[in-house]
Enzyme design. Structure first.
Site, PDB file in Angstrom:
ATOM      1  N   PHE A 123       0.849  -1.193   0.000  1.00 39.96           N
ATOM      2  CA  PHE A 123       0.000   0.000   0.000  1.00 39.96           C
ATOM      3  C   PHE A 123       0.880   1.236   0.000  1.00 39.96           C
ATOM      4  O   PHE A 123       1.752   1.374   0.869  1.00 39.96           O
ATOM      5  CB  PHE A 123      -0.860  -0.046   1.263  1.00 39.96           C
ATOM      6  N   GLY A 124       0.666   2.133  -0.953  1.00 41.21           N
ATOM      7  CA  GLY A 124       1.507   3.312  -1.070  1.00 41.21           C
ATOM      8  C   GLY A 124       0.736   4.610  -0.955  1.00 41.21           C
ATOM      9  O   GLY A 124       0.185   5.093  -1.950  1.00 41.21           O
ATOM     10  N   THR A 126       1.689   7.209   2.055  1.00 47.51           N
ATOM     11  CA  THR A 126       2.537   8.189   2.724  1.00 47.51           C
ATOM     12  C   THR A 126       3.670   8.677   1.821  1.00 47.51           C
ATOM     13  O   THR A 126       4.264   7.901   1.072  1.00 47.51           O
ATOM     14  CB  THR A 126       3.138   7.579   4.000  1.00 47.51           C
ATOM     15  N   SER A 158       5.668  -0.451   3.982  1.00 47.11           N
ATOM     16  CA  SER A 158       6.000  -1.812   4.403  1.00 47.11           C
ATOM     17  C   SER A 158       5.972  -2.754   3.207  1.00 47.11           C
ATOM     18  O   SER A 158       5.153  -2.609   2.299  1.00 47.11           O
ATOM     19  CB  SER A 158       5.001  -2.292   5.457  1.00 47.11           C
ATOM     20  N   ALA A 340      17.382  -3.642  35.063  1.00 52.44           N
ATOM     21  CA  ALA A 340      18.524  -3.441  34.167  1.00 52.44           C
ATOM     22  C   ALA A 340      18.525  -4.454  33.032  1.00 52.44           C
ATOM     23  O   ALA A 340      18.928  -4.134  31.900  1.00 52.44           O
ATOM     24  CB  ALA A 340      19.825  -3.531  34.961  1.00 52.44           C
ATOM     25  N   GLU A 363      -0.689   4.862  10.540  1.00 52.47           N
ATOM     26  CA  GLU A 363      -2.134   4.661  10.321  1.00 52.47           C
ATOM     27  C   GLU A 363      -2.988   5.522  11.253  1.00 52.47           C
ATOM     28  O   GLU A 363      -3.969   5.064  11.839  1.00 52.47           O
ATOM     29  CB  GLU A 363      -2.487   3.171  10.421  1.00 52.47           C
TER      30      GLU A 363
END
Length: 396
Positions: A123-124, A126, A158, A340, A363
């Site tokens: 998915f493109g 951004t 992604s 720690a 998202e």
């Protein structure tokens, strides 16, 4: 209201949990350190028919309900956020969008092989200067005969180097602002397309994330998804599905934090007793449990609405916001419980903390979802039926 899982859903959870225990957990420390995404995980998920778990059988999927997708995402993120993210993008953002908006020809060509896991979808949306402000994208698609010519760049994508198919958003008419955005199905093999991974991420290092570049990419008009100018609505409906899977995955991260923390609480002793006996440690454990149970209720309610074929933008937004915040806090507390040692990758909780930050941002940032929820309550925001809705789940 029925809060019981079906026998099929219980079996699904057991299957994914066993898969995570065998295929991911023994290797994730090394993959995280190397910044390596193992594509074989997707192949093995495909062998289990999980790459199309909620896609109807007629399109190559398992035909299970939308909450079954949530279960898969929960259990995968218990292993690592990288692999839940891969399924979120492949199914939630891409395949479900094709199911909702695609023509029959597009579904046969792209959705069927994706549901079978033969091809991977991404998915493109951004861009370097366009995140929450979708209308600020600069990628363009100019009509040229029977094709569109795409030029531009996407970032934080992604599966950028892994996916075969991408749903890409571009302006076909800049003068119309967000009403001039259109959606396209782009194939990796189209000339002019290239990708590049981003290194040096704080978390989700075992995931493949990066940039997409479009240099005069010629896309056939048949690959226009929906109608011209409908891209913004398509993107927002896709995010409903993506946010649903992100929220479900956040439940899995809380589970992982709880499992690691409870184990350590019984192993570590201070002042002559297990640290789990100390009340302030118990408070952190209790908060994790509360966050998990509340998040699940929000997620499964959104899934219930999806199963009914009803708009769920409001409910999914709330689930995404709350579950991701709870997961971020659970991871922070898990590190605190480990003291720690929590600061070292000898234990997995430092990875949980690093991984938990990105979902609070992508998202829809927590700030965006906060505004959305306020606007719903104040009556400033109202969801209307879309021209095409995500199909209701039909029980067999």
């Amino acid at each position: 209201m029925n809060f019981d899982f079906t026998q099929e859903q219980d079996m699904l959870r057991q299957t994914v949990r066993k898969f995570v225990d065998k295929e991911i957990l023994p290797h994730i420390k090394e993959w995280d350190e190397r910044g390596y995404f193992d594509p074989n995980i997707l192949k093995r998920l495909a062998e289990l028919n999980l790459m199309g778990v909620c896609i109807p059988e007629q399109y190559g999927g398992m035909g299970m309900d939308y909450n079954s997708l949530a279960i898969v995402c929960e259990e995968l993120e218990r292993g690592d956020t990288a692999f839940r993210t891969a399924v979120s993008v492949h199914i939630g953002l891409n395949s479900l969008t094709l199911l909702q908006w695609g023509t029959e020809e597009q579904k046969q060509k792209y959705l069927v092989p994706q549901a079978k896991g033969e091809k991977i979808g991404a998915f493109g949306l951004t861009e370097p200067n366009a995140g929450s402000d979708v209308a600020a994208i600069s990628t363009t698609a100019v009509r040229d005969g029977d094709d569109y010519i795409l030029n531009g760049q996407k970032t934080w994508i992604s599966l950028c180097d892994i996916a075969d198919h991408f749903i890409v958003f571009a302006y076909t008419d800049k003068s119309k602002k967000h009403r001039g955005i259109s959606a396209f199905i782009v194939e990796r093999t189209m000339p002019g397309f290239s990708s590049r991974a981003i290194k040096g991420k704080l978390g989700i290092r075992a995931g493949n994330t990066g940039e997409l570049f479009f240099d005069n990419v010629r896309v056939p008009k048949e690959n226009l998804l929906g109608e011209e100018g409908e891209g913004f609505k398509i993107a927002m409906s896709a995010l409903d599905n993506g946010r649903f899977t992100v929220a479900a995955g956040a439940c899995g991260l809380i589970m992982a934090c709880l499992e690691a923390s409870v184990k350590y609480c019984h192993e570590r002793k201070t002042f002559g007793k297990e640290i789990g006996r100390h009340q302030l440690v118990q408070q952190m454990i209790a908060n994790m449990e509360a966050g998990l149970q509340m998040s699940r209720l929000l997620v499964y309610k959104a899934g219930f609405l999806k199963n009914k074929g009803r708009r769920n933008t409001r409910e999914t937004s709330l689930a995404k916001w709350m579950a991701c915040d709870f997961a971020n806090k659970a991871a922070d507390d898990a590190v605190q419980i480990h003291g720690a040692y929590g600061y070292s990758n000898e234990y997995p909780v430092e990875r949980y903390l690093r991984n938990s930050k990105a979902p609070v941002i992508y998202e829809g940032t927590r700030e965006i979802h906060t505004i959305m929820q306020a606007e719903y309550v104040l009556g400033y925001r109202q969801d209307k039926p879309l021209r095409k809705m995500l199909p209701a789940w039909e029980e067999k």
